[in-house]
Write a protein that holds these residues in place. Structure first.
Motif, PDB file in Angstrom:
ATOM      1  N   GLU A 101       0.729  -1.241  -0.084  1.00  0.00           N
ATOM      2  CA  GLU A 101      -0.012   0.162   0.018  1.00  0.00           C
ATOM      3  C   GLU A 101       0.867   0.786   0.039  1.00  0.00           C
ATOM      4  OE1 GLU A 101      -1.896   0.596   3.876  1.00  0.00           O
ATOM      5  OE2 GLU A 101      -0.574  -1.116   4.638  1.00  0.00           O
ATOM      6  N   PRO A 102       0.528   2.549  -0.336  1.00  0.00           N
ATOM      7  CA  PRO A 102       1.286   3.643  -0.246  1.00  0.00           C
ATOM      8  C   PRO A 102       1.733   3.815   1.113  1.00  0.00           C
ATOM      9  CG  PRO A 102      -0.860   3.764  -1.489  1.00  0.00           C
ATOM     10  CD  PRO A 102      -0.949   2.599  -0.571  1.00  0.00           C
ATOM     11  N   ILE A 103       3.044   4.269   1.287  1.00  0.00           N
ATOM     12  CA  ILE A 103       3.653   4.658   2.448  1.00  0.00           C
ATOM     13  C   ILE A 103       3.502   5.660   2.670  1.00  0.00           C
ATOM     14  CG2 ILE A 103       5.757   3.988   1.729  1.00  0.00           C
ATOM     15  CD1 ILE A 103       6.804   3.189   4.643  1.00  0.00           C
TER      16      ILE A 103
ATOM     17  N   ILE B  16      13.354   1.065   0.469  1.00  0.00           N
ATOM     18  CA  ILE B  16      12.642   0.731  -0.930  1.00  0.00           C
ATOM     19  C   ILE B  16      11.187   0.431  -0.658  1.00  0.00           C
ATOM     20  CG2 ILE B  16      14.871  -0.099  -1.971  1.00  0.00           C
ATOM     21  CD1 ILE B  16      13.282  -2.975  -0.911  1.00  0.00           C
ATOM     22  N   ASP B  17      10.602   1.327  -1.637  1.00  0.00           N
ATOM     23  CA  ASP B  17       9.132   1.033  -1.516  1.00  0.00           C
ATOM     24  C   ASP B  17       8.799   0.255  -2.901  1.00  0.00           C
ATOM     25  OD1 ASP B  17       6.184   1.447  -1.668  1.00  0.00           O
ATOM     26  OD2 ASP B  17       6.400   3.696  -1.620  1.00  0.00           O
ATOM     27  N   THR B  18       8.365  -0.608  -2.926  1.00  0.00           N
ATOM     28  CA  THR B  18       7.981  -1.473  -3.828  1.00  0.00           C
ATOM     29  C   THR B  18       6.759  -1.553  -4.276  1.00  0.00           C
ATOM     30  OG1 THR B  18       8.108  -3.455  -2.478  1.00  0.00           O
ATOM     31  CG2 THR B  18      10.163  -3.177  -3.284  1.00  0.00           C
ATOM     32  N   TRP B  19       6.355  -1.228  -5.526  1.00  0.00           N
ATOM     33  CA  TRP B  19       4.863  -1.421  -6.016  1.00  0.00           C
ATOM     34  C   TRP B  19       4.853  -2.596  -6.977  1.00  0.00           C
ATOM     35  CZ3 TRP B  19       2.720  -2.064 -10.684  1.00  0.00           C
ATOM     36  CH2 TRP B  19       1.446  -2.056 -10.730  1.00  0.00           C
ATOM     37  N   TRP B  20       4.018  -3.373  -6.581  1.00  0.00           N
ATOM     38  CA  TRP B  20       3.369  -4.447  -7.615  1.00  0.00           C
ATOM     39  C   TRP B  20       2.179  -4.997  -6.962  1.00  0.00           C
ATOM     40  CZ3 TRP B  20       4.376  -9.871  -5.743  1.00  0.00           C
ATOM     41  CH2 TRP B  20       4.972  -9.769  -4.414  1.00  0.00           C
ATOM     42  N   GLN B  21       1.941  -6.136  -7.772  1.00  0.00           N
ATOM     43  CA  GLN B  21       0.569  -6.893  -7.435  1.00  0.00           C
ATOM     44  C   GLN B  21       0.626  -8.354  -7.573  1.00  0.00           C
ATOM     45  OE1 GLN B  21      -1.339  -4.854 -11.037  1.00  0.00           O
ATOM     46  NE2 GLN B  21      -2.404  -3.749  -9.657  1.00  0.00           N
ATOM     47  N   THR B  22      -0.565  -9.042  -6.930  1.00  0.00           N
ATOM     48  CA  THR B  22      -0.646 -10.444  -7.392  1.00  0.00           C
ATOM     49  C   THR B  22      -0.358 -10.652  -8.699  1.00  0.00           C
ATOM     50  OG1 THR B  22      -2.146 -10.494  -5.351  1.00  0.00           O
ATOM     51  CG2 THR B  22      -2.198 -12.565  -6.874  1.00  0.00           C
ATOM     52  N   GLU B  23      -0.890  -9.809  -9.500  1.00  0.00           N
ATOM     53  CA  GLU B  23      -0.902 -10.139 -10.985  1.00  0.00           C
ATOM     54  C   GLU B  23       0.356  -9.864 -11.553  1.00  0.00           C
ATOM     55  OE1 GLU B  23      -3.152  -8.218  -9.303  1.00  0.00           O
ATOM     56  OE2 GLU B  23      -5.197  -8.619  -9.870  1.00  0.00           O
TER      57      GLU B  23
ATOM     58  N   GLY C 234      -5.270  -0.756 -12.359  1.00  0.00           N
ATOM     59  CA  GLY C 234      -6.173  -0.509 -11.203  1.00  0.00           C
ATOM     60  C   GLY C 234      -5.939   0.631 -10.076  1.00  0.00           C
ATOM     61  N   ASP C 235      -4.618   1.164 -10.388  1.00  0.00           N
ATOM     62  CA  ASP C 235      -4.190   1.993  -9.559  1.00  0.00           C
ATOM     63  C   ASP C 235      -4.127   3.393  -9.946  1.00  0.00           C
ATOM     64  OD1 ASP C 235      -3.328  -0.218  -8.071  1.00  0.00           O
ATOM     65  OD2 ASP C 235      -2.023   0.993  -7.013  1.00  0.00           O
ATOM     66  N   GLY C 236      -4.634   4.602  -9.115  1.00  0.00           N
ATOM     67  CA  GLY C 236      -4.126   5.622  -9.835  1.00  0.00           C
ATOM     68  C   GLY C 236      -2.703   6.206  -9.273  1.00  0.00           C
TER      69      GLY C 236
ATOM     70  N   GLY D 167      -3.291   4.889  -4.711  1.00  0.00           N
ATOM     71  CA  GLY D 167      -4.505   4.149  -4.143  1.00  0.00           C
ATOM     72  C   GLY D 167      -5.294   3.664  -5.436  1.00  0.00           C
ATOM     73  N   ARG D 168      -6.090   2.746  -5.235  1.00  0.00           N
ATOM     74  CA  ARG D 168      -6.999   1.935  -6.233  1.00  0.00           C
ATOM     75  C   ARG D 168      -8.099   3.023  -6.721  1.00  0.00           C
ATOM     76  NH1 ARG D 168      -5.461  -2.981  -8.061  1.00  0.00           N
ATOM     77  NH2 ARG D 168      -7.369  -3.081  -8.710  1.00  0.00           N
ATOM     78  N   VAL D 169      -8.381   2.965  -8.088  1.00  0.00           N
ATOM     79  CA  VAL D 169      -9.426   3.724  -8.690  1.00  0.00           C
ATOM     80  C   VAL D 169     -10.424   2.881  -8.907  1.00  0.00           C
ATOM     81  CG1 VAL D 169      -7.750   5.297  -9.823  1.00  0.00           C
ATOM     82  CG2 VAL D 169      -8.527   3.169 -11.078  1.00  0.00           C
TER      83      VAL D 169
ATOM     84  N   HIS E 223      -3.941  -5.713   2.510  1.00  0.00           N
ATOM     85  CA  HIS E 223      -4.541  -6.904   1.920  1.00  0.00           C
ATOM     86  C   HIS E 223      -5.736  -6.444   1.059  1.00  0.00           C
ATOM     87  CE1 HIS E 223      -3.231  -9.250   5.654  1.00  0.00           C
ATOM     88  NE2 HIS E 223      -2.248  -9.273   4.807  1.00  0.00           N
ATOM     89  N   ARG E 224      -6.020  -6.894   0.084  1.00  0.00           N
ATOM     90  CA  ARG E 224      -6.903  -6.612  -0.922  1.00  0.00           C
ATOM     91  C   ARG E 224      -8.119  -7.153  -0.829  1.00  0.00           C
ATOM     92  NH1 ARG E 224      -4.484  -7.304  -6.744  1.00  0.00           N
ATOM     93  NH2 ARG E 224      -6.549  -7.457  -7.897  1.00  0.00           N
ATOM     94  N   LEU E 225      -9.250  -6.302  -0.581  1.00  0.00           N
ATOM     95  CA  LEU E 225     -10.486  -6.872  -0.454  1.00  0.00           C
ATOM     96  C   LEU E 225     -11.568  -6.395  -1.465  1.00  0.00           C
ATOM     97  CD1 LEU E 225     -10.749  -6.357   3.191  1.00  0.00           C
ATOM     98  CD2 LEU E 225     -10.534  -8.564   2.378  1.00  0.00           C
TER      99      LEU E 225
HETATM  100  O1  PRX Z   1      -3.285  -0.826  -5.019  1.00  0.00           O
HETATM  101  C1  PRX Z   1      -1.956  -1.330  -5.202  1.00  0.00           C
HETATM  102  C2  PRX Z   1      -1.222  -1.744  -3.616  1.00  0.00           C
HETATM  103  O2  PRX Z   1      -1.519  -3.078  -3.606  1.00  0.00           O
HETATM  104  C3  PRX Z   1      -2.450  -3.550  -4.849  1.00  0.00           C
HETATM  105  C4  PRX Z   1      -2.157  -4.824  -5.147  1.00  0.00           C
HETATM  106  O3  PRX Z   1      -2.590  -5.705  -4.151  1.00  0.00           O
HETATM  107  P1  PRX Z   1      -2.095  -7.368  -3.852  1.00  0.00           P
HETATM  108  O4  PRX Z   1      -2.250  -8.047  -5.301  1.00  0.00           O
HETATM  109  O5  PRX Z   1      -2.735  -7.813  -2.863  1.00  0.00           O
HETATM  110  O6  PRX Z   1      -0.448  -7.218  -3.780  1.00  0.00           O
HETATM  111  C5  PRX Z   1       0.034  -6.659  -2.600  1.00  0.00           C
HETATM  112  C6  PRX Z   1       1.573  -7.127  -2.718  1.00  0.00           C
HETATM  113  C7  PRX Z   1       2.402  -6.686  -3.803  1.00  0.00           C
HETATM  114  C8  PRX Z   1      -2.035  -2.555  -5.891  1.00  0.00           C
HETATM  115  O7  PRX Z   1      -2.780  -2.580  -6.958  1.00  0.00           O
HETATM  116  N1  PRX Z   1       0.061  -1.756  -3.577  1.00  0.00           N
HETATM  117  C9  PRX Z   1       1.066  -2.488  -3.660  1.00  0.00           C
HETATM  118  N2  PRX Z   1       2.350  -1.910  -3.297  1.00  0.00           N
HETATM  119  C10 PRX Z   1       2.091  -0.790  -3.277  1.00  0.00           C
HETATM  120  C11 PRX Z   1       0.918  -0.560  -3.405  1.00  0.00           C
HETATM  121  N3  PRX Z   1       0.343   0.661  -3.440  1.00  0.00           N
HETATM  122  C12 PRX Z   1       1.360   1.966  -3.273  1.00  0.00           C
HETATM  123  N4  PRX Z   1       2.652   1.663  -2.979  1.00  0.00           N
HETATM  124  C13 PRX Z   1       3.264   0.451  -3.162  1.00  0.00           C
HETATM  125  N5  PRX Z   1       4.324   0.058  -2.707  1.00  0.00           N
END
Ligand code: PRX
Length: 656
Positions: A395-397, A417-424, A508-510, A523-525, A534-536
């Motif tokens: 999530e955003p820190i 390190i602030d890492t952005w990624w997703q399950t996908e 799916g993120d702004g 955050g999510r759009v 956790h994604r819900l």
């Molecule tokens: O909204 C983004 C947020 O978590 C979503 C992905 O969630 P999930 O598939 O459960 O994976 C989480 C662990 C990788 C993204 O679409 N997200 C994940 N990392 C960040 C984030 N938002 C901001 N900053 C991040 N570093």
């Protein structure tokens, strides 16, 4: 969100890596140059350098049928061999793979040789149980070494695991077992959480309870049970087997067969915008390449000397990629902890950092914020001087949490390190390289070498520096999802239709690009919430609520929350027939608990408001934006598109 953006825009603190850190870092600026010159060649080099291929690949990316990609298609490898045997063969069998610590304080040190032995035995057990290439195995375990062994043994025989987080309910487990058609479930009697044994086996029993007449064909043939909690369990003879009886008795000889790079490795369910979780499908060669690469360069893994700790549960993607696959492919030594951060005392994590001399810590902002709340003195009772790198994910820190993390946990020394990624995405996509990038509190910053992203408007046009829009990934990447299990249409529709013309993946993120072109996630759009990382899905919780006999209609929103990032807030309309026969007293509490039972405790709403109406447009769509205003205690925004513009004042009054 606009105040948050203003706040972020004013963030001008910068932190360059120290000379010492930069000099010893695995990831160098050179990687960006290589990747920019020849992106596919760059990934092919990584795949060859980081993995052992039983059959070398000659093809890199096939994108002739987008959005269905293949990577390293004609290559063959065994994922488990890459995570285990080859380290033993290289003479590192005595290296500790896992410093495991149970919540009550029991410990196990598992070396690479021991883990390899266990996985080989388990692979033989799986074969005896008829599990082979392509079969699905559900894994429903606490954070114990057997969870990692289970994933690797399934991979070793070419089968597909579907790990279900131990905090999910029997219903959620059943839905995942059915969707994947799992033949085997690997579980435990129970595990320790918050100072007591939390049972798991009963949920499996319930999920598999006689379903005659339900129209669902039972696919599960066996349940393999680890003894961990020591709690009493029911037993179904013929179906259930104890791990400690069958695994040690099996042979430790097991040849790792080569499987194609695109052999499915796992399915992991995640929430989308509809009520039904999506089974995200990942395959082998590309996934493992990017998992190993990102873990190596972003976590700066020096396998001989580092003690790495990713606090995620293996039930989430972070645990898959950065507990099981990435670190083990790199031969790293890691800490694995079973329990909750505050059991038996609020400094438990920091005690573990001191005890094991953890050098790299990877965790979620929500955890950092809860430590902030209890105060720095708790962490400062422990020696945290071994830490040399800190990571954030999920999530955003916010900059305050970032600064606290840096100063209190990192001693103003360790890069973040602030890492952005997703399950996908399967693995990290946007992050600083800790030895290269000058970091900015609150920004994930730059796409990793070999990854291309952009921020675009609704029409797919680049917004350019200084502007906000939607985050997209512009080129296929090795660890990308290969689909949604059993639902190719939903895969295309969810991620690719929005920018079909440009061929972009819609995350799916702004996001916003600052003047340097660095990415700030906003955050999510969509209707996906992020609670404690956790994604819900709003729809999933709404459908659980309307499944209760009292509820006529429900709308769920994610309201911002100081600690958890977002919190689930539900607005429900109670059936008149129910109110005639029952008192509404205590109903909000009952419904909170109900959602916890239906989906799992993580989905339990923070607040349930009983209201008389919900704000709907003329076409009947619920305007969640307005409910979010109420939930966050703000003045309600523009209501002109509502069918009944008076409804919001009624709701606001009812909530108060
Ligand atoms: O909204 C983004 C947020 O978590 C979503 C992905 O969630 P999930 O598939 O459960 O994976 C989480 C662990 C990788 C993204 O679409 N997200 C994940 N990392 C960040 C984030 N938002 C901001 N900053 C991040 N570093």
């Amino acid at each position: 969100m606009s105040s948050q953006i203003d706040h972020l825009l004013n963030e001008d603190r910068r932190f360059a890596p120290s000379e010492d850190f930069a000099a010893a870092a695995v990831g160098t600026a050179d990687l960006y140059h290589q990747a920019a010159t020849d992106r596919e060649g760059f990934w092919a080099d990584r795949a060859r350098e980081l993995l052992h291929w039983q059959t070398p690949f000659t093809k890199v990316l096939d994108w002739s049928n987008p959005p269905f990609a293949t990577w390293f298609e004609d290559g063959e490898l065994n994922v488990a061999y890459n995570c285990l045997d080859r380290h033993v063969e290289a003479g590192n069998g005595d290296r500790v793979a896992l410093f495991w610590e149970g919540e009550p304080g029991d410990e196990r040190r598992v070396t690479y040789a021991e883990l390899t032995d266990e996985v080989k035995r388990l692979a033989n057990v799986l074969t005896e149980l008829g599990i082979g290439r392509g079969d699905r195995v559900a894994v429903y375990l606490p954070m114990i070494p057997e969870a990692v062994a289970a994933m690797l043994a399934v991979a070793r025989v070419g089968a597909v695991h579907s790990v279900v987080f131990g905090g999910f309910s029997a219903d959620s487990l059943r839905a995942r077992i059915d969707d994947a058609g799992a033949k085997l479930v690997i579980t435990a009697d129970g595990g320790y959480r918050k100072g007591r044994v939390s049972a798991l086996k009963p949920a499996v029993d319930l999920a598999l309870a006689d379903r005659n007449g339900s129209g669902v064909q039972e696919t599960v043939e066996h349940v393999l049970v680890v003894r961990r909690g020591g709690n009493d369990v029911d037993w179904t003879p013929g179906r259930d087997l104890w791990w400690h009886e069958v695994v040690p008795a099996a042979s430790a000889e097991h040849e790792a067969e080569a499987f194609p790079a695109e052999n499915p490795l796992f399915i992991l369910y995640t929430s989308g915008t509809t009520g039904k979780p999506k089974g995200i499908l990942h395959t082998s060669g590309g996934y493992l390449t990017q998992a190993a690469f990102t873990n190596r360069v972003v976590h700066d893994i020096h396998p001989e000397s580092d003690v790495y700790w990713c606090t995620a549960d293996v039930g989430w993607i972070t645990g898959h990629t950065y507990v099981t696959y990435g670190p083990l492919a790199n031969g790293a030594t890691q800490v694995m902890y079973e329990g909750t951060p505050d059991t038996p005392h609020p400094g438990r994590w920091w005690e573990l950092v001191e005890k094991y001399g953890v050098t790299i810590l990877y965790t979620a902002p929500t955890a950092i914020r809860s430590f902030m709340k209890i105060g720095r003195q708790v962490a400062q009772q422990f020696d945290l001087s071994s830490l040399r790198l800190l990571g954030s994910v999920g999530e955003p820190i916010n900059p305050e949490a970032w600064m606290w993390y840096r100063s209190v946990i990192g001693g103003d020394r360790a890069p973040i390190i602030d890492t952005w990624w997703q399950t996908e995405t399967g693995a990290m996509m946007i992050s600083a390289l800790p030895g290269v990038t000058e970091t900015k509190p609150g920004s994930a910053q730059v796409p990793l070498p070999g990854i291309t992203v952009d921020v675009v408007d609704d029409a797919g046009q680049e917004v350019g520096n200084g502007n906000g829009g939607l985050l997209v990934i512009t080129e296929p990447w090795p660890a990308m999802l290969r689909g949604i299990w059993g639902d190719p249409d939903r895969f295309v529709e969810t991620y690719w239709d929005k920018f079909a013309e440009q061929g972009f993946y819609f995350a799916g993120d702004g996001a916003r690009l600052d003047d340097d072109g660095d990415v700030w996630l906003l955050g999510r759009v969509d209707d996906v919430m992020n609670v404690s990382g956790h994604r819900l899905s709003t729809a999933e919780i709404e459908s659980a609520l309307v499944g209760n006999e009292a509820v006529a209609e429900a709308a769920v929103v994610g309201a911002s929350d100081e600690t958890t990032g977002q919190a689930v807030v539900a607005f429900v309309i109670i059936k008149e027939s129910y109110l005639k026969a029952h008192s509404p007293e205590g109903l909000a509490q009952t419904l909170r608990a109900w959602v916890g039972e239906q989906i799992g405790p993580i989905a339990r709403p923070r607040d349930v408001y009983i209201v008389g109406e919900l704000p709907k447009t003329r076409s009947g769509k619920i305007m969640r934006r307005l409910l979010r205003d109420v939930a966050e205690g703000r003045e309600v925004g523009d209501t002109t598109t509502l069918a009944d513009t008076a409804v919001m004042s009624v709701i606001s009054a009812q909530v108060k």
